[in-house]
Design a protein around this motif. Structure first.
Motif: not given
Length: 817
Positions: A414-432, A434-443
């Motif tokens: 759930a981290a990607s949706r919760w934590l990522l900077n909203p500017s990364s979604c300014a122009t891309d509906p399929a931004c990071a 909304n992609d759980p794999s971007v942060l899932d398991g980041l350690r």
């Protein structure tokens, strides 16, 4: 141990060649007050007798000491249920203690001591904690249960010319009961609701008549948690404490005592949960704030009322710590005074586990910072008490500490949706986001090392100019050196170290070394005057320094998500302290009234600050240009006869950041796009608004400090018999109140904690020093209050907190023999 062992042999040899003075005995009045009497008046402040203290490293009446000091004896601690520092704050209005877990604890006196917020290992604490003259460098050590305590002295104001470690705010001086050559023992058992059980025992007596005595003490405390976790079915924030202490006294000669002491404390509770309190609007886009994010996961907290005491945390909770040490204290009465050597080794092992997202979603699935500390201290001190015109204390102190910490933080699906900077979604509906794999398991795995060495020479002189006037200068020469390293290695869920900008913005790789070293000279000057036999006035000026420090919790990031290395260290604090005090005893010493007024200015105040960056997990250190705290304290205790006693203590504190122009902003001004000249900062709490890079919080409150603090209570008793035993029945009350205070380094509308009052009651029977049986109710009116409030990182608007203890009740039985 070698230095002290050699010094003991030297002292023993010299003792055979000299004709030393007899050892100073323990004052009988102090023994009676702290061990046999239950009325708080006898140890809160003397009413019929003077209390003997060692605040100035020699025995003297508390009313003759020109220091703002409060004294609590063992009987008062037991009767009021004051079995740790947290409970101590309810009877000492100038003392505050905040703790989200044992490691993240802060003890402050008059609002000063340790920065409010998460602990940073790279700085000193301003309140010194001493147990049997041994300095405890970790504030976590203060979370243990008091064990076999004779008395506690709380000294307010700088104490650097009297104590081994420099303390700019005050000291908590704990004295345990010492081995005796007369056999004695104590047993105490308390039971209560929430499955509360506490047992204490001690025994003392001779091994070799007049030569060798031993004292052993133990305590165990358990209590069910106060918060129910609906995810695990467990009650959390429980208590599970064990304490052991042993002391061996060798009376080498009539003038030399050598005491070997060892202790072990273990705490292993399922703790410490912070739970949902409320939400507040930040500058993030509305779709990136708590309510919208929770709705995207179809999530709701188990209750939006924190006093339902429910949580759904889905990560393990653990607050296990082990604390121990050994000390060797040699005391030699020589000439007109006493020579003391104190050698000590202490260790601390911290094994935590937290849920740092505070809710039942897999945002942060791992958060733990296991830490191990070792410290070595050596103090030599000579205290003269000639009875002539000059008395003095001189000493030397050496301290070395090492800390190793192995941190880990891992993000969940759930981290990607919760934590990522909203500017990364300014122009891309399929931004990071909304992609759980971007942060899932980041350690992030952190390796942190710290070394701290300190040495000092200190002394204080008392010159009796006349029978009434005394002048008391003090001086301290101090050297500090700190070195540290911080390494954060960040890997993706696939194990790669090749990170995207989004990933680095959440967990940033960092590697830096930092160091600090400095000499300083500090001192104080006190003039005191006996206006009458029982009226002492004093005036004090103190210039003190709190050693500089280094940041060991990660650094804030620049615009490219790289650590700002210039923030690796903080400057020393410079403290200018002024105080006027009056100590009086009235009506044939049936009443004691003391008052003190003070003004403290601090330059380069060391603050633990938080910001919206996710890469700084625990907050970091910064210097505020100037801070001021001023106030008035009063202590009144009255015992008109043997049947009635009462006390009232009050403290007023006026406090502010006089100048702090570049502080991190509170959450309602954080989380938005960077403000510019064309797009100035938006009003607080404007979703999608513009956030300033920093805020000027000059004139605002300091965190954790109430303007008004009160404590008071009393006891009445009447002679009676119970089961054939002569004694007295008694009833007592203890109450405390503190007004509103800020729970965020930069004051926020969302984290002010409203004022609250607590009332504790007790009714019982005691028979001399043998039996004491009483029922008790704490927080009798079930007041709802918070110990602390905090915000979730990333500025989602979530505010979490720790509700204070609900009403508890029980029965205590103690027996001395």
């Amino acid at each position: 141990m070698t230095v002290t062992a050699f010094s003991i042999l030297l002292l023993s040899s010299a003792a055979q060649q000299l004709a030393p003075q007899p050892a100073l005995p323990v004052a009988p009045a102090t023994q009676q007050q702290t061990e046999t009497e239950g009325a708080p008046i006898e140890t809160q402040a003397s009413a019929a007798n003077d209390i003997v203290v060692t605040a100035r490293r020699r025995e003297e009446s508390a009313q003759d000491v020109p220091i703002a000091i409060s004294v609590l004896g063992g009987a008062e601690l037991e009767n009021t249920g004051t079995y740790n520092v947290t409970k101590l704050t309810q009877v000492q209005p100038s003392l505050t203690f905040f703790s989200t877990n044992p490691r993240n604890s802060a003890a402050n006196i008059r609002g000063l001591g340790a920065p409010f917020g998460l602990t940073n290992d790279g700085i000193e604490q301003g309140v010194g904690i001493y147990v049997d003259q041994v300095y405890y460098s970790r504030i976590a050590s203060a979370t243990f249960d008091f064990l076999d305590v004779e008395r506690i002295e709380v000294l307010r104001g700088p104490q650097g010319t009297l104590y081994g470690k420099n303390t700019t705010a005050g000291a908590i001086n704990i004295t345990t009961r010492q081995p005796t050559f007369e056999p004695e023992g104590r047993l105490e058992l308390s039971v209560g609701n929430l499955s509360y059980v506490q047992a204490k025992a001690s025994v003392s007596g001779p091994l070799v008549a007049d030569k060798l005595a031993v004292r052993l003490a133990a305590s165990a405390t358990s209590r069910r948690g106060t918060i129910y976790n609906v995810t695990t079915g467990n009650y959390v924030n429980e208590q599970d404490n064990l304490g052991l202490r042993g002391q061996l006294l060798w009376r080498a000669t009539d003038a030399i005592d050598v005491t070997l002491a060892a202790d072990y404390n273990r705490q292993d509770p399922e703790c410490c949960a912070q739970i949902y309190v409320r939400t507040g609007l930040t500058q993030r886009p509305l779709s990136r704030q708590f309510d919208a994010l929770a709705a995207a996961f179809d999530y709701a907290p188990p209750s939006t009322d924190a006093f339902d005491r429910l949580t759904d945390l889905d990560s393990d909770l653990q607050a296990k710590q082990e604390i121990g040490g050994v000390s060797l204290r040699a005391e030699w009465d020589v000439g007109p005074g006493s020579l003391t050597s104190v050698t000590a080794y202490r260790w601390w092992d911290w094994q935590p586990s937290n849920d740092r997202d505070f809710i039942g979603l897999p945002i942060t699935t791992v958060s733990a910072n296991p830490s191990q500390q070792e410290q070595f201290t050596q103090e030599f001190r000579y205290a003269s008490a000639s009875g002539g015109n000059i008395d003095y204390v001189v000493g030397a102190f050496a301290f070395h500490q090492t800390i190793a910490t192995q941190g880990a933080q891992e993000q969940g699906p759930a981290a990607s949706r919760w934590l990522l900077n909203p500017s990364s979604c300014a122009t891309d509906p399929a931004c990071a986001a909304n992609d759980p794999s971007v942060l899932d398991g980041l350690r992030s795995e952190n390796d942190i090392d710290f070394s701290n060495t300190s040495a000092a020479l200190f002394g204080q002189l008392t010159w009796r100019v006349t029978d009434r006037l005394r002048l008391q200068p003090g001086l301290r020469l101090n050297y500090d050196k700190k070195t540290g390293s911080y390494l954060a290695t960040v890997t993706t869920g696939s194990g790669s170290t090749d990170l995207s900008s989004d990933q680095r913005g959440v967990l940033a790789p960092q590697s830096y070394d930092a160091e600090f070293s400095d000499w300083n000279i500090s001192g104080d000057f006190t003039a005191s005057y006996d206006f009458a036999d029982d009226v002492l006035g004093y005036a004090t000026y103190a210039r003190s320094f709190k050693s500089g420090g280094i940041n060991l919790s990660g650094l804030p990031l620049d615009g490219d998500n790289n650590p700002i290395l210039s923030a690796g260290s903080v400057r020393p604090e410079t403290v200018d302290h002024f105080e006027l005090g009056l100590k009086t005893q009235l009506f044939a010493r049936k009443a004691t009234f003391n008052v003190a007024a003070f003004w403290t200015d601090i330059r380069d105040y060391q603050a633990t600050v938080t910001n919206g960056q996710l890469g700084v997990l625990r907050g970091y250190l910064a210097n505020a240009d100037r801070v001021r705290i001023r106030g008035v304290e009063s202590d009144l205790s009255v015992r008109p006869n043997d049947r009635v006693s009462f006390y009232v203590n009050a403290a007023y504190l006026d406090h502010e950041y006089v100048r702090f122009v570049d502080a991190p902003c509170p959450p309602e001004l954080s989380g938005g796009a960077a403000a510019t000249a064309d797009n100035p900062a938006s009003a607080p709490g404007t979703p999608g608004g513009f956030s300033p890079p920093n805020c000027d919080i000059s004139g605002q409150w300091l965190p954790g400090i109430s303007n008004w603090n009160f404590s008071g209570g009393g006891e009445v008793n009447a002679p009676t018999t119970l089961l054939g035993m002569s004694g007295e029945a008694y009833a007592g009350i203890d109450a405390s109140y503190r007004s509103k205070f800020s729970s965020n380094p930069s004051r926020s509308a969302y984290t002010d904690i409203d004022g609250y009052g607590l009332v504790n009651l007790r009714v019982g029977f005691r028979s001399g020093r043998e039996w004491n049986i009483f029922g008790w109710v704490r927080n009798a009116f079930d007041a709802e209050y918070y110990d602390v409030l905090a915000t979730q990182s990333g500025n989602t608007g979530l505010v979490v907190g720790q509700p204070g203890d609900p009403r508890t009740y029980g029965l205590s039985v103690s027996r001395a023999f």
